[in-house]
Design an enzyme around this catalytic site. Sequence first.
Site, PDB file in Angstrom:
ATOM      1  N   PHE A 136       0.850  -1.329   0.610  1.00  0.00           N
ATOM      2  CA  PHE A 136       0.027   0.306   0.057  1.00  0.00           C
ATOM      3  C   PHE A 136       0.640   1.142   0.094  1.00  0.00           C
ATOM      4  O   PHE A 136       1.952   1.656   0.912  1.00  0.00           O
ATOM      5  CB  PHE A 136      -1.051   0.040   0.948  1.00  0.00           C
ATOM      6  CG  PHE A 136      -2.264   1.458   0.993  1.00  0.00           C
ATOM      7  CD1 PHE A 136      -3.404   0.180   0.673  1.00  0.00           C
ATOM      8  CD2 PHE A 136      -1.867   2.390   1.829  1.00  0.00           C
ATOM      9  CE1 PHE A 136      -4.698   1.472   0.624  1.00  0.00           C
ATOM     10  CE2 PHE A 136      -3.122   2.920   1.604  1.00  0.00           C
ATOM     11  CZ  PHE A 136      -4.058   2.747   1.179  1.00  0.00           C
ATOM     12  N   ASP A 211       2.232  -4.440   8.890  1.00  0.00           N
ATOM     13  CA  ASP A 211       1.263  -4.140   8.575  1.00  0.00           C
ATOM     14  C   ASP A 211       0.032  -5.417   8.508  1.00  0.00           C
ATOM     15  O   ASP A 211      -0.044  -6.496   8.028  1.00  0.00           O
ATOM     16  CB  ASP A 211       1.535  -3.359   7.108  1.00  0.00           C
ATOM     17  CG  ASP A 211      -0.204  -2.508   7.342  1.00  0.00           C
ATOM     18  OD1 ASP A 211      -0.999  -2.926   7.510  1.00  0.00           O
ATOM     19  OD2 ASP A 211       0.423  -1.213   6.746  1.00  0.00           O
ATOM     20  N   TYR A 236     -10.911   0.230  11.392  1.00  0.00           N
ATOM     21  CA  TYR A 236     -11.941   0.925  10.276  1.00  0.00           C
ATOM     22  C   TYR A 236     -12.138   0.047   9.028  1.00  0.00           C
ATOM     23  O   TYR A 236     -13.445   0.201   8.735  1.00  0.00           O
ATOM     24  CB  TYR A 236     -11.623   2.209   9.794  1.00  0.00           C
ATOM     25  CG  TYR A 236     -10.499   2.768   8.603  1.00  0.00           C
ATOM     26  CD1 TYR A 236     -10.565   2.357   8.021  1.00  0.00           C
ATOM     27  CD2 TYR A 236      -9.467   3.510   9.425  1.00  0.00           C
ATOM     28  CE1 TYR A 236      -9.431   2.854   6.905  1.00  0.00           C
ATOM     29  CE2 TYR A 236      -8.085   3.791   8.606  1.00  0.00           C
ATOM     30  CZ  TYR A 236      -8.578   3.174   7.207  1.00  0.00           C
ATOM     31  OH  TYR A 236      -7.232   3.639   7.071  1.00  0.00           O
ATOM     32  N   LYS A 237     -11.554  -0.823   9.188  1.00  0.00           N
ATOM     33  CA  LYS A 237     -11.784  -1.809   8.088  1.00  0.00           C
ATOM     34  C   LYS A 237     -12.109  -3.113   8.922  1.00  0.00           C
ATOM     35  O   LYS A 237     -13.318  -2.903   8.837  1.00  0.00           O
ATOM     36  CB  LYS A 237     -10.321  -2.262   7.390  1.00  0.00           C
ATOM     37  CG  LYS A 237      -9.418  -1.242   6.665  1.00  0.00           C
ATOM     38  CD  LYS A 237      -8.572  -1.696   5.497  1.00  0.00           C
ATOM     39  CE  LYS A 237      -7.919  -0.100   5.446  1.00  0.00           C
ATOM     40  NZ  LYS A 237      -6.566  -0.170   5.369  1.00  0.00           N
ATOM     41  N   ARG A 385     -12.216  -5.590  -6.510  1.00  0.00           N
ATOM     42  CA  ARG A 385     -11.882  -6.030  -5.601  1.00  0.00           C
ATOM     43  C   ARG A 385     -12.681  -5.837  -4.339  1.00  0.00           C
ATOM     44  O   ARG A 385     -13.721  -4.944  -4.009  1.00  0.00           O
ATOM     45  CB  ARG A 385     -10.139  -5.089  -4.883  1.00  0.00           C
ATOM     46  CG  ARG A 385      -9.726  -5.161  -3.548  1.00  0.00           C
ATOM     47  CD  ARG A 385      -8.715  -4.478  -3.136  1.00  0.00           C
ATOM     48  NE  ARG A 385      -9.133  -3.587  -1.813  1.00  0.00           N
ATOM     49  CZ  ARG A 385      -8.978  -2.992  -1.357  1.00  0.00           C
ATOM     50  NH1 ARG A 385      -7.914  -2.633  -0.562  1.00  0.00           N
ATOM     51  NH2 ARG A 385      -9.650  -1.941  -0.941  1.00  0.00           N
TER      52      ARG A 385
HETATM   53  C1  LIG Z   1      -5.735   0.866   4.783  1.00  0.00           C
HETATM   54  C2  LIG Z   1      -4.072   0.881   4.402  1.00  0.00           C
HETATM   55  C3  LIG Z   1      -3.539   1.897   5.131  1.00  0.00           C
HETATM   56  C4  LIG Z   1      -4.315   3.177   5.683  1.00  0.00           C
HETATM   57  O1  LIG Z   1      -3.723   3.998   6.533  1.00  0.00           O
HETATM   58  P1  LIG Z   1      -4.162   5.569   6.855  1.00  0.00           P
HETATM   59  O2  LIG Z   1      -3.011   6.191   7.759  1.00  0.00           O
HETATM   60  O3  LIG Z   1      -5.356   4.832   8.035  1.00  0.00           O
HETATM   61  O4  LIG Z   1      -4.950   5.927   6.114  1.00  0.00           O
HETATM   62  C5  LIG Z   1      -2.162   1.337   5.474  1.00  0.00           C
HETATM   63  N1  LIG Z   1      -1.334   0.357   5.096  1.00  0.00           N
HETATM   64  C6  LIG Z   1      -1.855  -0.666   3.978  1.00  0.00           C
HETATM   65  C7  LIG Z   1      -1.417  -1.641   3.793  1.00  0.00           C
HETATM   66  C8  LIG Z   1      -3.430  -0.095   4.192  1.00  0.00           C
HETATM   67  O5  LIG Z   1      -4.156  -1.419   3.931  1.00  0.00           O
END
Ligand SMILES: *Cc1c(COP(=O)(O)O)cnc(C)c1O
Length: 426
Positions: A136, A211, A236-237, A385
């Site tokens: 990400f 992560d 929040y996921k 997805r």
């Molecule tokens: C959703 C997600 C994030 C989100 O980061 P925020 O700083 O909370 O917006 C970060 N890393 C991964 C792998 C994600 O899937």
Amino acid sequence: MQSTDPATAVQTIDRATCTSLDAVDPLAPFRDRFSLPEGVVYLDGNSLGALPRGTRAHVDRVVAEEWGVGLIRSWNDAGWFAKPQSVGDRIAPLIGAGPGEVVLGDSTSASLFQVATAAARLRPGRRVVVAERGSFPTDLYVLESVQETVGGPAPLERRLVHEDGPTLEDVLDEDVAVVVLSHVDYRTGRMHDLAEVTRRVHDAGALVVWDLCHSVGAVPVDLTSADADFAVGCTYKYLNGGPGAPSFMWAAARHHDAARPALTGWHGHARPFEFPVGFEPAPGVARFRVGTPQLLSLAALEASLDVWADVDLDLVREKSLRLTELFISLVDHRLGRWPVEVVTPRRSSLRGSQVALRHESGYAIVQALIERGVIGDFRAPDLMRFGFAPLYVSHADVWDAVDALEDVLASEVWREPRFARRGDVT
Ligand SMILES: *Cc1c(COP(=O)(O)O)cnc(C)c1O
């Protein structure tokens, strides 16, 4: 003799089969604990989880009583100051962590900066950080700040690994300080073996930061038995903490006393209300705190953790695999006429709780699906997805989603120009 060939088996599945699977699903009662709009099949809980029914009343009470009546007294009386840790203790069992090892922070990006900096500082002299090319992107962007913050006059070097090479083995050597990895890949849903990869990183003398954004609440995670070093994750996921819910940070107890976070703020101080002029880290993970926590977001998260307190994660994993397997089989069986490729690993041990399909017009197809009430999302350049949150997605939902997908492809409705229009968020 009955055939055990899954391709044959799937031909005998119909919607009634799916509803009968729902009837014996031990997690089915959890769907009632969420408020989902009528007529929606929600396959985006991996991006923003659904609203638990108890959230509104709980947030309302915190606003009315703790804020409205308690006012400043609530810092003590309602446990506000300790919230990032007390809520952390409720997340701990979901990730195989002990009490006092998890703390809530700001966004995942900010939390990753906190812990990856601390991790890199625990390996002074080593000048390399390792990450995945397909991460990400915020993880890579944040790592650039870590490289500069820890590097001194010259930033730390970065090495990127990828499924097509170079591999972790190719890049690991005595120069590597930290490896940052997503346990479950945000696009493909590919899952690493947490314990095995951690062991390989440790063999090279480096530390690992996991992560867990796409793992927590989706698959069982055991950071302690994997002997991992640090972790961050979203709430929040799959955890359904609500938009903007704070991320969490975890550090193995052996690192607590030596860890030096990137941002040293007053809430991470050992004696914040003595207001000393110099920073002195609080014991344990509390030192990763920075400033005033988002108490209303934490309240929403607490309400969703009331649901999680009653959940058996092994049942979540079993159902998740049943849902993703069913989806993949139905896609194979019913969508073979179109150039749709299953990108997610078919081997269950390598799969999280989502399935990605590749189609060059994926964006328009997802928009057409959303119009039909099937909400998934799109990740550039060509991935559709679909996330399967086992607490509120049913087998019948999977059937209906594939039905809608077949209809969108067969009718070619996705070619209508309105489905090509893109908003700020895709
Ligand atoms: C959703 C997600 C994030 C989100 O980061 P925020 O700083 O909370 O917006 C970060 N890393 C991964 C792998 C994600 O899937």
